[in-house]
Design a protein around this motif. Sequence first.
Motif, PDB file in Angstrom:
ATOM      1  N   LEU A  88       0.839  -1.191   0.000  1.00 32.95           N
ATOM      2  CA  LEU A  88       0.000   0.000   0.000  1.00 32.95           C
ATOM      3  C   LEU A  88       0.878   1.246   0.000  1.00 32.95           C
ATOM      4  CD1 LEU A  88      -2.623  -1.115   2.647  1.00 32.95           C
ATOM      5  CD2 LEU A  88      -3.210  -0.343   0.352  1.00 32.95           C
ATOM      6  N   SER A  89       0.433   2.281  -0.705  1.00 30.20           N
ATOM      7  CA  SER A  89       1.159   3.543  -0.707  1.00 30.20           C
ATOM      8  C   SER A  89       0.977   4.247   0.639  1.00 30.20           C
ATOM      9  CB  SER A  89       0.641   4.447  -1.828  1.00 30.20           C
ATOM     10  OG  SER A  89      -0.713   4.827  -1.578  1.00 30.20           O
ATOM     11  N   PRO A  90       1.860   5.184   0.986  1.00 31.61           N
ATOM     12  CA  PRO A  90       1.720   5.916   2.247  1.00 31.61           C
ATOM     13  C   PRO A  90       0.377   6.638   2.372  1.00 31.61           C
ATOM     14  CG  PRO A  90       3.907   6.232   1.351  1.00 31.61           C
ATOM     15  CD  PRO A  90       3.119   5.523   0.297  1.00 31.61           C
ATOM     16  N   GLN A  92      -2.338   5.466   1.166  1.00 28.71           N
ATOM     17  CA  GLN A  92      -3.293   4.368   1.286  1.00 28.71           C
ATOM     18  C   GLN A  92      -4.329   4.342   0.165  1.00 28.71           C
ATOM     19  OE1 GLN A  92      -4.862   3.957   5.304  1.00 28.71           O
ATOM     20  NE2 GLN A  92      -3.035   4.909   6.175  1.00 28.71           N
ATOM     21  N   ASP A  93      -4.043   5.014  -0.960  1.00 34.78           N
ATOM     22  CA  ASP A  93      -4.994   5.023  -2.061  1.00 34.78           C
ATOM     23  C   ASP A  93      -4.488   4.286  -3.296  1.00 34.78           C
ATOM     24  OD1 ASP A  93      -3.014   6.814  -2.723  1.00 34.78           O
ATOM     25  OD2 ASP A  93      -4.374   8.450  -3.282  1.00 34.78           O
ATOM     26  N   ARG A  94      -3.251   3.747  -3.226  1.00 39.59           N
ATOM     27  CA  ARG A  94      -2.694   2.997  -4.343  1.00 39.59           C
ATOM     28  C   ARG A  94      -2.014   1.724  -3.831  1.00 39.59           C
ATOM     29  NH1 ARG A  94       1.250   7.219  -6.896  1.00 39.59           N
ATOM     30  NH2 ARG A  94       1.384   7.785  -4.699  1.00 39.59           N
ATOM     31  N   VAL A  95      -1.932   0.738  -4.705  1.00 38.27           N
ATOM     32  CA  VAL A  95      -1.260  -0.518  -4.376  1.00 38.27           C
ATOM     33  C   VAL A  95      -0.225  -0.821  -5.453  1.00 38.27           C
ATOM     34  CG1 VAL A  95      -1.525  -2.986  -3.911  1.00 38.27           C
ATOM     35  CG2 VAL A  95      -3.349  -1.408  -3.274  1.00 38.27           C
ATOM     36  N   ALA A  96       1.002  -1.074  -5.026  1.00 37.47           N
ATOM     37  CA  ALA A  96       2.046  -1.535  -5.943  1.00 37.47           C
ATOM     38  C   ALA A  96       2.031  -3.061  -5.935  1.00 37.47           C
ATOM     39  CB  ALA A  96       3.413  -1.011  -5.517  1.00 37.47           C
ATOM     40  N   VAL A  97       2.017  -3.650  -7.141  1.00 34.92           N
ATOM     41  CA  VAL A  97       1.886  -5.105  -7.287  1.00 34.92           C
ATOM     42  C   VAL A  97       2.994  -5.608  -8.215  1.00 34.92           C
ATOM     43  CG1 VAL A  97       0.394  -6.992  -8.061  1.00 34.92           C
ATOM     44  CG2 VAL A  97      -0.609  -4.976  -6.953  1.00 34.92           C
ATOM     45  N   ALA A  98       3.650  -6.701  -7.837  1.00 33.20           N
ATOM     46  CA  ALA A  98       4.709  -7.268  -8.675  1.00 33.20           C
ATOM     47  C   ALA A  98       4.743  -8.778  -8.479  1.00 33.20           C
ATOM     48  CB  ALA A  98       6.070  -6.660  -8.319  1.00 33.20           C
ATOM     49  N   GLY A  99       5.471  -9.460  -9.368  1.00 35.61           N
ATOM     50  CA  GLY A  99       5.555 -10.913  -9.240  1.00 35.61           C
ATOM     51  C   GLY A  99       6.104 -11.572 -10.474  1.00 35.61           C
ATOM     52  N   ASN A 100       5.516 -12.710 -10.831  1.00 33.30           N
ATOM     53  CA  ASN A 100       6.000 -13.493 -11.961  1.00 33.30           C
ATOM     54  C   ASN A 100       5.739 -12.828 -13.304  1.00 33.30           C
ATOM     55  OD1 ASN A 100       6.489 -15.234  -9.866  1.00 33.30           O
ATOM     56  ND2 ASN A 100       5.657 -17.045 -10.865  1.00 33.30           N
ATOM     57  N   SER A 101       4.946 -11.753 -13.322  1.00 32.74           N
ATOM     58  CA  SER A 101       4.729 -10.999 -14.554  1.00 32.74           C
ATOM     59  C   SER A 101       5.977 -10.246 -14.980  1.00 32.74           C
ATOM     60  CB  SER A 101       3.582  -9.997 -14.357  1.00 32.74           C
ATOM     61  OG  SER A 101       3.905  -9.079 -13.335  1.00 32.74           O
ATOM     62  N   LYS A 102       6.960 -10.118 -14.043  1.00 36.22           N
ATOM     63  CA  LYS A 102       8.250  -9.468 -14.292  1.00 36.22           C
ATOM     64  C   LYS A 102       8.124  -7.957 -14.527  1.00 36.22           C
ATOM     65  CE  LYS A 102      10.110 -13.752 -16.206  1.00 36.22           C
ATOM     66  NZ  LYS A 102      10.758 -14.424 -17.351  1.00 36.22           N
ATOM     67  N   ASN A 103       6.963  -7.406 -14.184  1.00 35.34           N
ATOM     68  CA  ASN A 103       6.826  -5.957 -14.208  1.00 35.34           C
ATOM     69  C   ASN A 103       6.163  -5.509 -12.908  1.00 35.34           C
ATOM     70  OD1 ASN A 103       4.037  -6.361 -14.435  1.00 35.34           O
ATOM     71  ND2 ASN A 103       4.035  -6.079 -16.655  1.00 35.34           N
TER      72      ASN A 103
END
Length: 241
Positions: A88-90, A92-103
């Motif tokens: 969650l962003s500081p 609290q209105d955005r979410v950063a998501v990452a993983g096997n998508s490599k982006n």
Amino acid sequence: WNSQPSTDGVFFSSACQDCTPMLRDGDNGDWIGSFVGHKGAVWSTHLNADGTRAVTGSADFTWRYWDATTGTELRSVTTEHAVRAVRLSPSQDRVAVAGNSKNLSIHDLNAPESDPVFIGVGPDVVKAVMWTPDGKKIISDGGCSSSLQTWDSRTGTVVQSISLPGPVRDLDEQSSTLAVATPGHVLVFSTDDGLKETSRLEMKAEITSACLQPLSTGGKKLLVVGEAKDYSVGLHDTSSG
């Protein structure tokens, strides 16, 4: 991931391989509740500062947003690959998501129908992400390249890249201090003006995770470190080790 101290206490969320992340009491580790809905191993969790909202990422190709006071699922987003890191962003209105998508993708919680903003990261799986305290940049691991990347969240460009002694196992930030766990080291950075290394702790055991205490003790910043060999947890001074 732990919440900030409040009148209700300190809370932390735990990821797990049995599909059911949990909310626990930060003082004694007691179970408080579970977030039920994932169909695969949960690789990442994050609580907001007051412990009222949580976000989780799973091998079931989804990330989910929760009311941590009731365990109610507020949003579920399906991705093209397994999700390894959520934050969650500081604000609290955005979410950063990452993983096997490599982006790395940024999702707006206030506009659930809008498309996410994608940031190109590289050829490797991304396992760790972290917002800077001002919410303008995102720090991520560089996969097999054993590096740390700082991205401008608005333009998607790399503004800083730092070589590390090994691949990133975990990231944690408290009070403008960033801890980076690699298999044999924990590196500590100041985040006040870009990333500046302030100490490097050489660990005797293989490290799996690192978490900064929300409050300093006697003027010292303390670090909780998870060790792989004997499944133990150690407490270290970030200055002396």
